[in-house]
Design an enzyme around this catalytic site. Structure first.
Site, PDB file in Angstrom:
ATOM      1  N   GLY A  11       0.844  -1.200   0.000  1.00 24.44           N
ATOM      2  CA  GLY A  11       0.000   0.000   0.000  1.00 24.44           C
ATOM      3  C   GLY A  11       0.873   1.241   0.000  1.00 24.44           C
ATOM      4  N   ARG A  72       0.556  -4.770  -5.623  1.00 26.29           N
ATOM      5  CA  ARG A  72       0.495  -6.039  -4.890  1.00 26.29           C
ATOM      6  C   ARG A  72       0.838  -7.106  -5.931  1.00 26.29           C
ATOM      7  NH1 ARG A  72      -0.709  -4.431   0.485  1.00 26.29           N
ATOM      8  NH2 ARG A  72      -2.271  -2.812   0.395  1.00 26.29           N
ATOM      9  N   ASP A 103       5.193  -4.920   5.972  1.00 29.94           N
ATOM     10  CA  ASP A 103       5.851  -6.183   6.346  1.00 29.94           C
ATOM     11  C   ASP A 103       5.830  -7.221   5.230  1.00 29.94           C
ATOM     12  OD1 ASP A 103       3.171  -6.500   6.674  1.00 29.94           O
ATOM     13  OD2 ASP A 103       3.261  -7.169   8.771  1.00 29.94           O
ATOM     14  N   SER A 105       6.237  -6.484   2.095  1.00 30.75           N
ATOM     15  CA  SER A 105       7.371  -6.065   1.261  1.00 30.75           C
ATOM     16  C   SER A 105       8.691  -6.465   1.922  1.00 30.75           C
ATOM     17  CB  SER A 105       7.340  -4.552   1.057  1.00 30.75           C
ATOM     18  OG  SER A 105       6.082  -4.170   0.565  1.00 30.75           O
ATOM     19  N   THR A 125       4.187   2.679   5.484  1.00 28.65           N
ATOM     20  CA  THR A 125       2.776   2.301   5.575  1.00 28.65           C
ATOM     21  C   THR A 125       2.100   3.224   6.580  1.00 28.65           C
ATOM     22  OG1 THR A 125       1.213   0.625   6.395  1.00 28.65           O
ATOM     23  CG2 THR A 125       3.446   0.457   7.206  1.00 28.65           C
ATOM     24  N   ASP A 127      -0.176   2.393   8.485  1.00 31.03           N
ATOM     25  CA  ASP A 127      -0.765   1.600   9.568  1.00 31.03           C
ATOM     26  C   ASP A 127       0.040   1.604  10.872  1.00 31.03           C
ATOM     27  OD1 ASP A 127      -2.800   0.899   7.828  1.00 31.03           O
ATOM     28  OD2 ASP A 127      -1.787  -0.915   7.143  1.00 31.03           O
ATOM     29  N   ASP A 129       2.252  -0.454  11.782  1.00 31.71           N
ATOM     30  CA  ASP A 129       2.137  -1.823  12.290  1.00 31.71           C
ATOM     31  C   ASP A 129       3.423  -2.634  12.099  1.00 31.71           C
ATOM     32  OD1 ASP A 129       2.035  -1.997   9.538  1.00 31.71           O
ATOM     33  OD2 ASP A 129       0.317  -3.334   9.460  1.00 31.71           O
ATOM     34  N   ARG A 154     -17.303  16.638  13.987  1.00 30.58           N
ATOM     35  CA  ARG A 154     -17.730  17.205  15.273  1.00 30.58           C
ATOM     36  C   ARG A 154     -18.626  18.430  15.056  1.00 30.58           C
ATOM     37  NH1 ARG A 154     -16.020  17.122  20.251  1.00 30.58           N
ATOM     38  NH2 ARG A 154     -14.197  15.892  19.735  1.00 30.58           N
ATOM     39  N   GLY A 170      -5.689   1.277   9.547  1.00 24.85           N
ATOM     40  CA  GLY A 170      -4.709   0.736  10.498  1.00 24.85           C
ATOM     41  C   GLY A 170      -4.594  -0.774  10.394  1.00 24.85           C
ATOM     42  N   ARG A 171      -5.388  -1.360   9.517  1.00 23.55           N
ATOM     43  CA  ARG A 171      -5.434  -2.811   9.346  1.00 23.55           C
ATOM     44  C   ARG A 171      -5.717  -3.480  10.688  1.00 23.55           C
ATOM     45  NH1 ARG A 171      -1.244  -5.987   5.581  1.00 23.55           N
ATOM     46  NH2 ARG A 171       0.198  -4.989   6.993  1.00 23.55           N
ATOM     47  N   ALA A 186     -12.315  12.323  20.512  1.00 25.13           N
ATOM     48  CA  ALA A 186     -13.445  11.399  20.336  1.00 25.13           C
ATOM     49  C   ALA A 186     -13.863  10.844  21.703  1.00 25.13           C
ATOM     50  CB  ALA A 186     -13.052  10.262  19.399  1.00 25.13           C
ATOM     51  N   GLU A 187     -15.143  10.547  21.834  1.00 25.63           N
ATOM     52  CA  GLU A 187     -15.654  10.082  23.123  1.00 25.63           C
ATOM     53  C   GLU A 187     -15.397   8.597  23.355  1.00 25.63           C
ATOM     54  OE1 GLU A 187     -17.153  12.340  21.330  1.00 25.63           O
ATOM     55  OE2 GLU A 187     -17.527  13.966  22.754  1.00 25.63           O
ATOM     56  N   ARG A 243     -24.686   8.371  12.349  1.00 29.47           N
ATOM     57  CA  ARG A 243     -24.155   8.142  10.993  1.00 29.47           C
ATOM     58  C   ARG A 243     -22.768   7.514  11.080  1.00 29.47           C
ATOM     59  NH1 ARG A 243     -26.724  12.066   7.560  1.00 29.47           N
ATOM     60  NH2 ARG A 243     -28.840  12.088   8.381  1.00 29.47           N
ATOM     61  N   HIS A 249      -9.542   5.400   1.837  1.00 32.05           N
ATOM     62  CA  HIS A 249      -8.283   5.769   1.180  1.00 32.05           C
ATOM     63  C   HIS A 249      -7.963   7.258   1.210  1.00 32.05           C
ATOM     64  CE1 HIS A 249      -7.409   1.868  -1.249  1.00 32.05           C
ATOM     65  NE2 HIS A 249      -7.431   1.697   0.061  1.00 32.05           N
ATOM     66  N   ILE A 250      -8.939   8.082   1.617  1.00 32.31           N
ATOM     67  CA  ILE A 250      -8.657   9.515   1.811  1.00 32.31           C
ATOM     68  C   ILE A 250      -7.415   9.647   2.703  1.00 32.31           C
ATOM     69  CG2 ILE A 250      -9.522  11.580   3.037  1.00 32.31           C
ATOM     70  CD1 ILE A 250     -11.182  11.233   0.662  1.00 32.31           C
TER      71      ILE A 250
HETATM   72  P1  ATP Z   1       0.886  -2.647   3.588  1.00 40.31           P
HETATM   73  O1  ATP Z   1       1.280  -2.705   5.036  1.00 40.31           O
HETATM   74  O2  ATP Z   1       0.625  -1.273   3.147  1.00 40.31           O
HETATM   75  O3  ATP Z   1      -0.184  -3.613   3.211  1.00 40.31           O
HETATM   76  P2  ATP Z   1       2.816  -4.533   2.640  1.00 40.31           P
HETATM   77  O4  ATP Z   1       4.205  -4.386   2.157  1.00 40.31           O
HETATM   78  O5  ATP Z   1       2.641  -5.330   3.900  1.00 40.31           O
HETATM   79  O6  ATP Z   1       2.195  -3.086   2.760  1.00 40.31           O
HETATM   80  P3  ATP Z   1       1.737  -6.677   1.009  1.00 40.31           P
HETATM   81  O7  ATP Z   1       0.727  -6.674  -0.069  1.00 40.31           O
HETATM   82  O8  ATP Z   1       1.552  -7.597   2.165  1.00 40.31           O
HETATM   83  O9  ATP Z   1       1.900  -5.162   1.483  1.00 40.31           O
HETATM   84  O10 ATP Z   1       3.166  -7.037   0.391  1.00 40.31           O
HETATM   85  C1  ATP Z   1       3.647  -6.308  -0.714  1.00 40.31           C
HETATM   86  C2  ATP Z   1       4.287  -7.237  -1.710  1.00 40.31           C
HETATM   87  O11 ATP Z   1       5.421  -7.885  -1.107  1.00 40.31           O
HETATM   88  C3  ATP Z   1       3.403  -8.396  -2.173  1.00 40.31           C
HETATM   89  O12 ATP Z   1       2.464  -8.025  -3.149  1.00 40.31           O
HETATM   90  C4  ATP Z   1       4.463  -9.352  -2.709  1.00 40.31           C
HETATM   91  O13 ATP Z   1       4.917  -8.924  -3.976  1.00 40.31           O
HETATM   92  C5  ATP Z   1       5.597  -9.174  -1.692  1.00 40.31           C
HETATM   93  N1  ATP Z   1       5.506 -10.234  -0.656  1.00 40.31           N
HETATM   94  C6  ATP Z   1       4.601 -10.336   0.335  1.00 40.31           C
HETATM   95  N2  ATP Z   1       4.791 -11.455   1.069  1.00 40.31           N
HETATM   96  C7  ATP Z   1       5.844 -12.093   0.518  1.00 40.31           C
HETATM   97  C8  ATP Z   1       6.539 -13.320   0.807  1.00 40.31           C
HETATM   98  N3  ATP Z   1       6.169 -14.119   1.804  1.00 40.31           N
HETATM   99  N4  ATP Z   1       7.587 -13.651   0.018  1.00 40.31           N
HETATM  100  C9  ATP Z   1       7.965 -12.856  -1.007  1.00 40.31           C
HETATM  101  N5  ATP Z   1       7.345 -11.710  -1.343  1.00 40.31           N
HETATM  102  C10 ATP Z   1       6.302 -11.318  -0.602  1.00 40.31           C
END
Ligand code: ATP
Length: 319
Positions: A11, A72, A103, A105, A125, A127, A129, A154, A170-171, A186-187, A243, A249-250
């Site tokens: 992402g 992806r 992670d 990536s 990212t 997130d 995370d 608000r 934040g996934r 926020a409450e 509501r 994605h904004i």
């Molecule tokens: P975000 O946190 O924004 O989702 P991300 O890097 O975690 O980012 P993913 O879609 O999980 O996003 O991973 C990005 C790319 O990394 C995947 O589309 C793939 O090309 C590669 N990738 C993910 N997992 C593996 C893996 N186990 N081995 C090799 N390549 C991977």
């Protein structure tokens, strides 16, 4: 090493461009040639690689998204695909790679390092995370977007005595939600790290309304429940117009904040230095305002990202 590559994957996040810029300019500063790979691992596999110069990264520091593009590409889990990618890198004479992403990536970067091709990961990212860093690139910008949205909600909530449920990204990490809840006042805050009891939440809101509360904002992390359904249930129980707003994605777009730009610049520059020092299989972090680096495997598998309990508690105390 003489030639390095840089790609953005997963992402997108505001501040990725600042990180690419830092990699390019630091590389050139050290007399390296720098190549950009379009569309993450997909472009690596398809050999979509171009040489970058100083001007390739002019005017990008202010821009959200990633000018290299991201994708992806689950096929990268296949070793044959990765071997083709390494072949493409070698064809261009590239010796090492900087991967900016989450992670998933990082997994790809680790696999390439295991194939003998040194990679350094940079956490990009919104997130927040990823283990081994206090903040990820894009988090601060996304936080500011979420807070601005809460501020706007608000205004209209208080005009109409309305309850507003705001879904924040934040996934599976509640940092963005609880930080936005504190900054936006926020409450109620609902994050994945804490068990969510919908009837308890509705009871609390009901009590608040009974005590004369005019409006309320519920900040909730994505992937917790159907927020439209939650809003419907709150309205049914309290009789108050409710509501749901999904920020979606904004939060991923917009001009990166100074904090994201600075952190991305620091991490990008240090990542290149690490490659020059002979490192591979490391990932960058910012801890207590120091740039650090860890083993990628540790960040993916062993180091646990601590839940920011203080922020969560604060949002509950201050409501
Ligand atoms: P975000 O946190 O924004 O989702 P991300 O890097 O975690 O980012 P993913 O879609 O999980 O996003 O991973 C990005 C790319 O990394 C995947 O589309 C793939 O090309 C590669 N990738 C993910 N997992 C593996 C893996 N186990 N081995 C090799 N390549 C991977």
């Amino acid at each position: 090493i003489k030639r390095i590559g840089v790609l953005t994957s997963g992402g997108d996040a505001p501040g990725m461009n600042a990180a690419i810029r830092a990699v390019v300019r630091t590389g050139l500063h050290h007399d390296l040639e720098v190549f950009g790979i379009h569309s993450g691992y997909k472009g690596l596999h398809q050999n979509d690689i171009v040489q970058l110069d100083r001007h390739s990264v002019s005017d990008v520091i202010t821009r959200g998204g990633t000018f290299l593009g991201s994708a992806r590409f689950p096929e990268f889990k296949d070793e044959a695909v990765r071997l083709q990618a390494v072949e493409n890198l070698k064809q261009h004479g590239i010796d090492a790679l900087v991967v900016i992403g989450g992670d998933g990536s990082y997994m790809g970067a680790m696999c390439l390092t295991e194939l003998g091709f040194p990679c350094i990961g940079i956490p990009g990212t919104i997130d927040n995370d990823i283990a081994g860093t206090d903040f990820t690139i894009g988090f601060d910008t996304a936080l500011n977007v979420a807070v601005e949205a809460i501020d706007r909600l608000r205004d209209t909530c208080s005009s109409h005595n309305r309850i507003s449920v705001v879904e924040i990204m934040g996934r599976h990490c509640g940092d963005l939600t609880s930080s936005a809840a504190v900054a936006g006042g926020a409450e109620y805050v609902i994050v994945p790290e804490v068990a969510f009891d919908q009837s308890e939440l509705i009871l609390q809101i009901h009590e608040g309304v009974a005590k004369g509360k005019k409006h309320a904002i519920v900040a909730i992390c994505e992937n917790m429940c159907d927020v439209n359904r939650l809003a419907y249930d709150i309205q049914a129980a309290t009789g108050r117009d409710t509501r749901a707003t999904i920020l979606g994605h904004i939060q991923r777009g917009g001009t990166p904040t100074a904090q994201d730009r600075i952190m991305a610049s620091r991490m990008g520059a240090r990542a290149v230095e690490l490659l020059l020092e002979g490192y591979g299989g490391r990932c960058m972090g910012l801890q207590s305002n120091h740039i650090v680096h860890h083993d990628i495997i540790d960040c993916i598998k062993h180091l646990k990202r601590p839940f920011n309990e203080e922020m969560y508690q604060l949002s509950n105390t201050l409501f």
